[in-house]
Scaffold this motif. Structure first.
Motif, PDB file in Angstrom:
ATOM      1  N   THR A  87      49.197  50.220   6.689  1.00 55.96           N
ATOM      2  CA  THR A  87      49.095  51.525   7.328  1.00 55.96           C
ATOM      3  C   THR A  87      48.710  52.606   6.337  1.00 55.96           C
ATOM      4  O   THR A  87      48.125  53.607   6.712  1.00 55.96           O
ATOM      5  CB  THR A  87      50.419  51.904   8.020  1.00 55.96           C
ATOM      6  N   ASP A  88      49.035  52.408   5.042  1.00 49.62           N
ATOM      7  CA  ASP A  88      48.636  53.386   4.034  1.00 49.62           C
ATOM      8  C   ASP A  88      47.120  53.426   3.882  1.00 49.62           C
ATOM      9  O   ASP A  88      46.551  54.432   3.507  1.00 49.62           O
ATOM     10  CB  ASP A  88      49.261  53.063   2.676  1.00 49.62           C
ATOM     11  N   LYS A  89      46.458  52.326   4.147  1.00 47.34           N
ATOM     12  CA  LYS A  89      45.014  52.271   4.023  1.00 47.34           C
ATOM     13  C   LYS A  89      44.308  52.665   5.315  1.00 47.34           C
ATOM     14  O   LYS A  89      43.116  52.527   5.437  1.00 47.34           O
ATOM     15  CB  LYS A  89      44.579  50.851   3.621  1.00 47.34           C
ATOM     16  N   GLY A  90      45.066  53.104   6.317  1.00 44.88           N
ATOM     17  CA  GLY A  90      44.450  53.532   7.557  1.00 44.88           C
ATOM     18  C   GLY A  90      44.248  52.409   8.550  1.00 44.88           C
ATOM     19  O   GLY A  90      43.578  52.576   9.548  1.00 44.88           O
ATOM     20  N   ILE A  91      44.839  51.267   8.297  1.00 47.04           N
ATOM     21  CA  ILE A  91      44.707  50.138   9.207  1.00 47.04           C
ATOM     22  C   ILE A  91      45.975  50.074  10.031  1.00 47.04           C
ATOM     23  O   ILE A  91      47.066  49.908   9.501  1.00 47.04           O
ATOM     24  CB  ILE A  91      44.507  48.813   8.436  1.00 47.04           C
ATOM     25  N   THR A  92      45.838  50.234  11.318  1.00 47.57           N
ATOM     26  CA  THR A  92      46.998  50.169  12.195  1.00 47.57           C
ATOM     27  C   THR A  92      46.732  49.164  13.300  1.00 47.57           C
ATOM     28  O   THR A  92      45.608  48.716  13.498  1.00 47.57           O
ATOM     29  CB  THR A  92      47.286  51.551  12.820  1.00 47.57           C
ATOM     30  N   ASP A  93      47.798  48.837  14.025  1.00 47.94           N
ATOM     31  CA  ASP A  93      47.665  47.869  15.108  1.00 47.94           C
ATOM     32  C   ASP A  93      46.943  48.441  16.318  1.00 47.94           C
ATOM     33  O   ASP A  93      46.468  47.692  17.161  1.00 47.94           O
ATOM     34  CB  ASP A  93      49.045  47.371  15.542  1.00 47.94           C
ATOM     35  N   ASP A  94      46.891  49.765  16.435  1.00 48.51           N
ATOM     36  CA  ASP A  94      46.264  50.353  17.603  1.00 48.51           C
ATOM     37  C   ASP A  94      44.780  50.667  17.400  1.00 48.51           C
ATOM     38  O   ASP A  94      44.205  51.430  18.156  1.00 48.51           O
ATOM     39  CB  ASP A  94      47.021  51.615  18.034  1.00 48.51           C
ATOM     40  N   THR A  95      44.150  50.060  16.405  1.00 48.31           N
ATOM     41  CA  THR A  95      42.716  50.259  16.228  1.00 48.31           C
ATOM     42  C   THR A  95      41.992  49.609  17.398  1.00 48.31           C
ATOM     43  O   THR A  95      42.376  48.522  17.846  1.00 48.31           O
ATOM     44  CB  THR A  95      42.212  49.639  14.911  1.00 48.31           C
ATOM     45  N   PRO A  96      40.979  50.267  17.918  1.00 47.46           N
ATOM     46  CA  PRO A  96      40.287  49.697  19.076  1.00 47.46           C
ATOM     47  C   PRO A  96      39.578  48.401  18.704  1.00 47.46           C
ATOM     48  O   PRO A  96      38.954  48.296  17.659  1.00 47.46           O
ATOM     49  CB  PRO A  96      39.278  50.786  19.462  1.00 47.46           C
ATOM     50  N   LYS A  97      39.728  47.411  19.567  1.00 43.41           N
ATOM     51  CA  LYS A  97      39.085  46.125  19.346  1.00 43.41           C
ATOM     52  C   LYS A  97      37.737  46.120  20.043  1.00 43.41           C
ATOM     53  O   LYS A  97      37.581  46.661  21.134  1.00 43.41           O
ATOM     54  CB  LYS A  97      39.967  45.003  19.874  1.00 43.41           C
ATOM     55  N   LEU A  98      36.786  45.506  19.397  1.00 45.41           N
ATOM     56  CA  LEU A  98      35.448  45.426  19.954  1.00 45.41           C
ATOM     57  C   LEU A  98      35.454  44.501  21.150  1.00 45.41           C
ATOM     58  O   LEU A  98      35.982  43.397  21.096  1.00 45.41           O
ATOM     59  CB  LEU A  98      34.472  44.920  18.884  1.00 45.41           C
ATOM     60  N   ASP A  99      34.881  44.966  22.214  1.00 47.70           N
ATOM     61  CA  ASP A  99      34.809  44.166  23.428  1.00 47.70           C
ATOM     62  C   ASP A  99      33.972  42.919  23.161  1.00 47.70           C
ATOM     63  O   ASP A  99      32.906  42.978  22.548  1.00 47.70           O
ATOM     64  CB  ASP A  99      34.189  45.011  24.544  1.00 47.70           C
ATOM     65  N   GLU A 100      34.452  41.783  23.607  1.00 43.89           N
ATOM     66  CA  GLU A 100      33.765  40.515  23.367  1.00 43.89           C
ATOM     67  C   GLU A 100      32.368  40.520  23.985  1.00 43.89           C
ATOM     68  O   GLU A 100      31.407  40.023  23.385  1.00 43.89           O
ATOM     69  CB  GLU A 100      34.587  39.364  23.947  1.00 43.89           C
ATOM     70  N   ASN A 101      32.234  41.106  25.159  1.00 45.25           N
ATOM     71  CA  ASN A 101      30.919  41.156  25.806  1.00 45.25           C
ATOM     72  C   ASN A 101      29.949  42.053  25.045  1.00 45.25           C
ATOM     73  O   ASN A 101      28.768  41.732  24.928  1.00 45.25           O
ATOM     74  CB  ASN A 101      31.054  41.628  27.248  1.00 45.25           C
ATOM     75  N   ALA A 102      30.436  43.162  24.526  1.00 46.00           N
ATOM     76  CA  ALA A 102      29.574  44.055  23.758  1.00 46.00           C
ATOM     77  C   ALA A 102      29.089  43.365  22.493  1.00 46.00           C
ATOM     78  O   ALA A 102      27.926  43.504  22.100  1.00 46.00           O
ATOM     79  CB  ALA A 102      30.317  45.344  23.415  1.00 46.00           C
ATOM     80  N   LEU A 103      29.972  42.604  21.868  1.00 48.18           N
ATOM     81  CA  LEU A 103      29.591  41.850  20.673  1.00 48.18           C
ATOM     82  C   LEU A 103      28.540  40.804  21.007  1.00 48.18           C
ATOM     83  O   LEU A 103      27.549  40.656  20.299  1.00 48.18           O
ATOM     84  CB  LEU A 103      30.821  41.191  20.059  1.00 48.18           C
ATOM     85  N   ARG A 104      28.740  40.107  22.107  1.00 45.08           N
ATOM     86  CA  ARG A 104      27.768  39.086  22.531  1.00 45.08           C
ATOM     87  C   ARG A 104      26.411  39.718  22.841  1.00 45.08           C
ATOM     88  O   ARG A 104      25.371  39.175  22.480  1.00 45.08           O
ATOM     89  CB  ARG A 104      28.311  38.338  23.736  1.00 45.08           C
ATOM     90  N   ILE A 105      26.421  40.872  23.484  1.00 50.28           N
ATOM     91  CA  ILE A 105      25.165  41.562  23.792  1.00 50.28           C
ATOM     92  C   ILE A 105      24.450  41.951  22.505  1.00 50.28           C
ATOM     93  O   ILE A 105      23.236  41.780  22.378  1.00 50.28           O
ATOM     94  CB  ILE A 105      25.438  42.803  24.677  1.00 50.28           C
ATOM     95  N   ALA A 106      25.190  42.453  21.535  1.00 51.90           N
ATOM     96  CA  ALA A 106      24.583  42.845  20.268  1.00 51.90           C
ATOM     97  C   ALA A 106      23.957  41.645  19.570  1.00 51.90           C
ATOM     98  O   ALA A 106      22.843  41.732  19.037  1.00 51.90           O
ATOM     99  CB  ALA A 106      25.631  43.502  19.371  1.00 51.90           C
ATOM    100  N   VAL A 107      24.647  40.514  19.580  1.00 52.64           N
ATOM    101  CA  VAL A 107      24.114  39.303  18.957  1.00 52.64           C
ATOM    102  C   VAL A 107      22.849  38.856  19.683  1.00 52.64           C
ATOM    103  O   VAL A 107      21.842  38.503  19.047  1.00 52.64           O
ATOM    104  CB  VAL A 107      25.181  38.183  18.954  1.00 52.64           C
ATOM    105  N   LEU A 108      22.876  38.877  20.998  1.00 50.18           N
ATOM    106  CA  LEU A 108      21.708  38.452  21.776  1.00 50.18           C
ATOM    107  C   LEU A 108      20.517  39.383  21.563  1.00 50.18           C
ATOM    108  O   LEU A 108      19.363  38.928  21.529  1.00 50.18           O
ATOM    109  CB  LEU A 108      22.062  38.358  23.256  1.00 50.18           C
ATOM    110  N   GLU A 109      20.785  40.674  21.413  1.00 49.25           N
ATOM    111  CA  GLU A 109      19.693  41.615  21.154  1.00 49.25           C
ATOM    112  C   GLU A 109      19.035  41.328  19.803  1.00 49.25           C
ATOM    113  O   GLU A 109      17.811  41.374  19.682  1.00 49.25           O
ATOM    114  CB  GLU A 109      20.209  43.051  21.197  1.00 49.25           C
ATOM    115  N   VAL A 110      19.836  41.011  18.810  1.00 48.45           N
ATOM    116  CA  VAL A 110      19.290  40.670  17.485  1.00 48.45           C
ATOM    117  C   VAL A 110      18.462  39.387  17.582  1.00 48.45           C
ATOM    118  O   VAL A 110      17.366  39.300  17.022  1.00 48.45           O
ATOM    119  CB  VAL A 110      20.423  40.531  16.452  1.00 48.45           C
ATOM    120  N   GLU A 111      18.982  38.391  18.305  1.00 41.51           N
ATOM    121  CA  GLU A 111      18.246  37.138  18.467  1.00 41.51           C
ATOM    122  C   GLU A 111      16.934  37.364  19.214  1.00 41.51           C
ATOM    123  O   GLU A 111      15.905  36.779  18.863  1.00 41.51           O
ATOM    124  CB  GLU A 111      19.100  36.109  19.201  1.00 41.51           C
TER     125      GLU A 111
END
Length: 119
Positions: free
Chosen positions: A60-84
């Motif tokens: 937590t001192d480094k700014g890492i907390t448990d409530d950081t937003p997680k990247l949506d799995e679908n958004a990640l998949r879309i980004a990968v597919l766009e690169v491909e």
């Protein structure tokens, strides 16, 4: 260097900090180390552990907390597919350029008069 000591880079990797942080700690005396016969810093692992404990750095001192937003799995998949897709479009364009080059070369060879004898 003996096996019982660490270089500043190795200490930084072990402590998950930058080499500069280790060097600053050595300079201000909060981390103890010594210079070997080649004038390189050497740090005992026990001293590094003490420094890390005294430093008291937590996630937590480094700014890492448990409530950081997680990247949506679908958004990640879309980004990968766009690169491909972009890579495939580039590959297709490269293949088309090669095809056109070979086609032009074949047409030039077809226009030349043929000679029966190579002399």
């Amino acid at each position: 260097m003996t096996l019982a000591t660490l270089t500043p880079k190795q200490a930084a990797d072990r402590a998950k900090v930058s080499r500069g942080t280790i060097m600053n700690a050595l300079k201000d005396g909060s981390l103890t180390g010594f210079r070997d016969n080649r004038n390189h810093w050497q740090i005992h692992p026990d001293k590094l552990s003490e420094w890390m404990a005294n430093r008291g750095v937590t996630a937590t001192d480094k700014g890492i907390t448990d409530d950081t937003p997680k990247l949506d799995e679908n958004a990640l998949r879309i980004a990968v597919l766009e690169v491909e897709l972009k890579a495939e479009k580039q590959r297709s364009a490269d293949l088309e350029r090669d095809r056109d080059s070979w086609k032009e070369q074949a047409q030039q060879l077809a226009r030349r008069p043929r000679r029966w004898w190579p002399f």
